[in-house]
Design a protein around this motif. Structure first.
Motif, short mmCIF file in Angstrom:
data_model
loop_
_atom_site.label_atom_id
_atom_site.label_comp_id
_atom_site.label_asym_id
_atom_site.label_seq_id
_atom_site.Cartn_x
_atom_site.Cartn_y
_atom_site.Cartn_z
N ALA A 261 32.69 52.46 6.61
CA ALA A 261 32.61 51.48 7.69
C ALA A 261 33.59 50.33 7.48
CB ALA A 261 31.18 50.96 7.81
N LEU B 25 31.11 41.23 9.89
CA LEU B 25 30.81 41.43 11.31
C LEU B 25 30.01 40.29 11.92
CD1 LEU B 25 29.92 45.24 11.31
CD2 LEU B 25 31.78 44.19 12.59
N CYS C 48 20.94 40.70 11.14
CA CYS C 48 22.10 40.34 11.95
C CYS C 48 21.72 39.52 13.18
CB CYS C 48 22.86 41.60 12.37
SG CYS C 48 23.75 42.38 11.01
N LEU D 80 29.76 44.04 4.52
CA LEU D 80 29.99 44.58 5.86
C LEU D 80 29.29 43.72 6.90
CD1 LEU D 80 31.17 46.86 7.62
CD2 LEU D 80 29.04 48.13 7.22
N CYS E 69 33.41 57.42 15.57
CA CYS E 69 34.16 56.15 15.60
C CYS E 69 35.58 56.35 15.08
CB CYS E 69 33.44 55.10 14.76
SG CYS E 69 31.88 54.50 15.47
N THR F 235 29.02 52.74 3.73
CA THR F 235 29.50 51.39 4.03
C THR F 235 30.97 51.22 3.67
OG1 THR F 235 28.58 50.66 1.90
CG2 THR F 235 27.23 50.29 3.86
N PHE G 174 28.58 48.88 15.72
CA PHE G 174 27.77 48.85 14.50
C PHE G 174 26.30 49.05 14.83
CE2 PHE G 174 25.30 46.28 11.43
CZ PHE G 174 25.65 46.91 10.25
N LEU H 22 36.52 49.41 10.08
CA LEU H 22 36.61 48.07 10.67
C LEU H 22 38.03 47.52 10.55
CD1 LEU H 22 35.30 45.63 11.96
CD2 LEU H 22 34.56 44.87 9.68
N ARG I 186 30.74 44.72 16.72
CA ARG I 186 29.31 44.49 16.51
C ARG I 186 28.48 45.51 17.30
NH1 ARG I 186 27.91 38.03 16.81
NH2 ARG I 186 29.00 37.35 14.90
#
Length: 538
Positions: free
Chosen positions: A179, A138, A385, A134, A224, A176, A346, A183, A343
């Motif tokens: 997610a 991203l 990240c 993940l 989301c 995840t 997230f 995405l 991003r």
């Protein structure tokens, strides 16, 4: 670092797919090495084996009758008086999802310490790879690699899967996966694939079913999902329906408990939630919350409680580094350099989950260090990240990751040194895995096992596959022990060190065998009793 980043982003003739495969391979190898390091230590912990100990009961009604705390969580299963097919098991905080997932594995691999360790390691690896991929999708594969290495070298994460932390890795895995699906739906938001709605909705529900703190992650993920599918009512309905259907076994179980024993829902099962209880002073709550955050993020205290302590504490250095990374992200966000809406969402999700965890620590004294594993993993994601942002943020990320990797490695080495010294601290000790094999030895095999303390019987139930009966009581009960002695003639009574003197005041055993940690700390004794005096075993 720029050269490594260019390679991991797919430049210099290498495809992004190859980069992702390379990162997944490196992380899998690193996790395998961590898993094999002192593979058999510590011993099986009773909360580690708790859910798996329901498996023998799924296979045999006789095993389902053996002592193992079971709520009335399956109304249809109560009709014959045997609670053979549980849904929640012995608590309303989580479900037995991994029990049913693990059933085929244990039927193939057997019922042993080794099989549990392998299954837990595979579960942890799946969660780590899902999380790292993940991050890779991203932010690029360099941040994904850094994230995976930091998580894998953290002794809290490694030893949580050798204790009661497996449930939280289930939560991370399903969160995840949700997610990932969201995405894809965002990337194809003009007409999101149907499967994304179903997978995202079901995965969010399963994350909450894994452990109740999954709701902290579920709230922003559901928000989301609603935002993504809002212009597609049928897909939105599928998203919500998938979640409800996936969570329906838990709802059914809660209804069953309410119909049979509604008292279990008083204060959500914990005194800290009693509305009549005086509120904790803010200063005291803040002090306890900061102490737990320091233990989770700084000193690896949870791992230390398992192995027998860690001699070095890098809390100040680690927390300073984490604060620097968070401050850098705030500057990056203020300057609009995050790099795209996915991003940003997230990071908003991570910030929301972190905030909820901190607020919950202020109120819920029932939240302990192992409850903070998802929070710690998400925070590590955010830190790593930063490496995707060129310039000063990348330099900060490099410094912070270097600090985390170095302190993790030192703590991991210290943890294994302590583990070799103790064999596992207290109930985590290797000797708690011995009763199943010990009771087959000539000196003990004609004695009926009586576990007169916590810490033994679930391992025995699992390792013997429920094929050998036993008795259990939380502390020695003289009247019940005498009844069992009259019925079976010979007993092997497992007595905790704290109850030894009281036991000896009421019984004169034929022999006593004491068990201790490798460093000499006395843990428990096996007292052999017989209805008529006889020779002691060798």
């Amino acid at each position: 670092m720029a050269f490594a980043d260019s390679i991991l982003r797919g430049q210099h003739g290498r495809s992004p797919r190859l980069a992702s495969v390379a990162v997944m391979a490196v992380l899998s190898l690193a996790w395998t090495l961590m898993t094999l390091w002192d593979f058999g230590l510590p011993g099986l912990y009773f909360d580690e084996v708790n859910h798996y100990a329901f498996i023998p009961g799924l296979l045999s009604e006789e095993a389902a009758r053996l002592p193992h705390y079971r709520l009335a969580d399956n109304w249809l299963d109560l009709k014959d008086g045997v609670r053979q097919y549980p849904i929640l098991g012995g608590t309303i905080y989580n479900s037995l999802l991994r029990t049913y997932i693990g059933l085929p594995f244990f039927l193939a691999a057997g019922f042993s310490l080794e099989s549990i360790r392998i299954f837990s390691a595979l579960l942890g690896l799946a969660a780590i790879l899902s999380s790292a991929s993940l991050v890779g999708r991203l932010f690029g594969w360099l941040p994904a690699l850094l994230f995976g290495l930091v998580v894998i070298t953290d002794p809290t994460n490694v030893f949580s899967l050798r204790a009661q932390g497996g449930l939280f890795w289930m939560l991370i895995l399903f969160a995840t996966l949700a997610a990932h699906a969201l995405l894809v739906a965002w990337q194809r938001r003009e007409l999101p694939p149907w499967w994304t709605a179903i997978v995202a909705g079901a995965s969010i529900a399963l994350a909450v079913a894994s452990y109740f703190v999954g709701v902290f992650v579920a709230v922003p993920l559901v928000a989301c999902g609603i935002a993504i599918y809002w212009r597609h009512p049928l897909r939105l309905a599928a998203f919500l329906a998938a979640g409800i259907i996936a969570y329906s076994p838990v709802l059914y179980a809660l209804w069953s408990i309410h119909m049979h024993t509604p008292q279990h829902f008083a204060n959500f099962g914990h005194a800290s939630l009693d509305p009549s209880r005086p509120a904790m002073p803010f200063a005291e709550g803040l002090k306890k919350a900061l102490d737990k955050l320091q233990g989770a993020l700084g000193s690896h205290r949870f791992a230390g409680s398992i192995v027998g302590g860690l001699p070095r504490d890098f809390s100040l250095l680690r927390i300073t580094a984490l604060v620097a990374a968070i401050a850098t992200w705030l500057v990056v966000a203020a300057r609009g350099r995050i790099g795209g809406k996915p991003r940003g969402l997230f990071l908003v999700v991570i910030a929301f989950v972190a905030t909820i965890h901190v607020l919950a620590l202020l109120k819920l004294t029932s939240l302990n260090l192992h409850h903070l594993i998802p929070f710690s993993v998400l925070l590590t994601m955010a830190v790593c990240c930063l490496a995707a942002i060129p310039g000063i943020p990348r330099v900060v990320a490099a410094c912070v990751v270097a600090i985390l990797l170095a302190t993790n490695s030192i703590a991991m080495s210290d943890a294994h040194t302590s583990l070799q010294r103790t064999g596992g601290r207290a109930y985590h000790n290797e000797t708690y895995s011995l009763p199943a094999s010990l009771m087959t030895e000539e000196a003990y095999r004609d004695h009926y096992p009586v576990f007169a303390a916590w810490g033994f019987h679930l391992q025995y139930l699992f390792q013997t596959r429920g094929e050998r009966p036993y008795a259990f009581m939380a502390r020695p009960n003289p009247d019940r022990i005498r009844k069992l002695l009259g019925k079976h003639g010979k007993l092997a009574v497992f007595v905790d060190r704290r109850d030894r003197d009281a036991f000896l005041a009421g019984f004169q055993p034929d022999s006593e065998t004491r068990f201790q940690q490798r460093d000499g700390q006395y843990l428990y004794s096996i007292m052999l009793l017989s209805a008529a005096p006889g020779p002691s075993p060798p």
